[in-house]
Design a protein around this motif. Structure first.
Motif, mmCIF file in Angstrom:
data_model
loop_
_atom_site.group_PDB
_atom_site.id
_atom_site.type_symbol
_atom_site.label_atom_id
_atom_site.label_comp_id
_atom_site.label_asym_id
_atom_site.label_seq_id
_atom_site.Cartn_x
_atom_site.Cartn_y
_atom_site.Cartn_z
ATOM 1 N N GLU A 70 0.833 -1.206 0.000
ATOM 2 C CA GLU A 70 0.000 0.000 0.000
ATOM 3 C C GLU A 70 0.867 1.255 0.000
ATOM 4 O O GLU A 70 0.510 2.253 -0.624
ATOM 5 C CB GLU A 70 -0.928 0.008 1.216
ATOM 6 N N ARG A 71 1.973 1.160 0.719
ATOM 7 C CA ARG A 71 2.862 2.316 0.799
ATOM 8 C C ARG A 71 3.447 2.653 -0.576
ATOM 9 O O ARG A 71 3.527 3.816 -0.960
ATOM 10 C CB ARG A 71 3.975 2.028 1.798
ATOM 11 N N ILE A 72 3.826 1.642 -1.332
ATOM 12 C CA ILE A 72 4.378 1.860 -2.677
ATOM 13 C C ILE A 72 3.309 2.462 -3.579
ATOM 14 O O ILE A 72 3.578 3.404 -4.335
ATOM 15 C CB ILE A 72 4.933 0.545 -3.261
ATOM 16 N N GLU A 73 2.109 1.945 -3.510
ATOM 17 C CA GLU A 73 1.008 2.475 -4.328
ATOM 18 C C GLU A 73 0.714 3.922 -3.949
ATOM 19 O O GLU A 73 0.471 4.758 -4.830
ATOM 20 C CB GLU A 73 -0.241 1.608 -4.166
ATOM 21 N N ALA A 74 0.748 4.240 -2.675
ATOM 22 C CA ALA A 74 0.510 5.612 -2.227
ATOM 23 C C ALA A 74 1.611 6.538 -2.753
ATOM 24 O O ALA A 74 1.331 7.657 -3.206
ATOM 25 C CB ALA A 74 0.442 5.670 -0.704
ATOM 26 N N LEU A 75 2.848 6.051 -2.702
ATOM 27 C CA LEU A 75 3.958 6.853 -3.217
ATOM 28 C C LEU A 75 3.847 7.046 -4.731
ATOM 29 O O LEU A 75 4.118 8.134 -5.254
ATOM 30 C CB LEU A 75 5.300 6.208 -2.862
ATOM 31 N N GLU A 76 3.458 5.996 -5.447
ATOM 32 C CA GLU A 76 3.283 6.107 -6.894
ATOM 33 C C GLU A 76 2.175 7.091 -7.232
ATOM 34 O O GLU A 76 2.303 7.886 -8.171
ATOM 35 C CB GLU A 76 2.980 4.734 -7.500
ATOM 36 N N GLU A 77 1.099 7.034 -6.469
ATOM 37 C CA GLU A 77 -0.015 7.958 -6.696
ATOM 38 C C GLU A 77 0.425 9.402 -6.444
ATOM 39 O O GLU A 77 0.134 10.308 -7.232
ATOM 40 C CB GLU A 77 -1.188 7.599 -5.783
ATOM 41 N N ARG A 78 1.154 9.594 -5.354
ATOM 42 C CA ARG A 78 1.669 10.925 -5.030
ATOM 43 C C ARG A 78 2.608 11.436 -6.108
ATOM 44 O O ARG A 78 2.552 12.598 -6.516
ATOM 45 C CB ARG A 78 2.417 10.848 -3.702
#
Length: 66
Positions: free
Chosen positions: A2-10
């Motif tokens: 989830e953290r990677i996806e959040a960073l990618e989204e950001r």
């Protein structure tokens, strides 16, 4: 994960913001070029008018008390 996806989204949002700012800066640069050209033309016209006024005979110039 989830953290990677959040960073990618950001990162995607930040990249979009950078692209938008780049577009704004490019548009403003074009506008500045146009405005600089117009100012240059106006300054040339003003200089021409001053030169014409300086060449005018004194008979065509009103006295200061008018």
């Amino acid at each position: 994960m989830e953290r990677i996806e959040a960073l990618e989204e950001r990162m995607a949002h930040l990249m979009r913001a950078v692209e938008d700012l780049s577009d704004v800066a490019a548009r403003q640069a074009r506008e500045i070029e146009v405005l600089e050209r117009r100012v240059r033309l106006l300054m040339e016209r003003a200089a021409e008018e001053e030169a014409i006024a300086a060449e005018a005979p004194a008979a065509n110039v009103r006295p200061p008390h008018w």
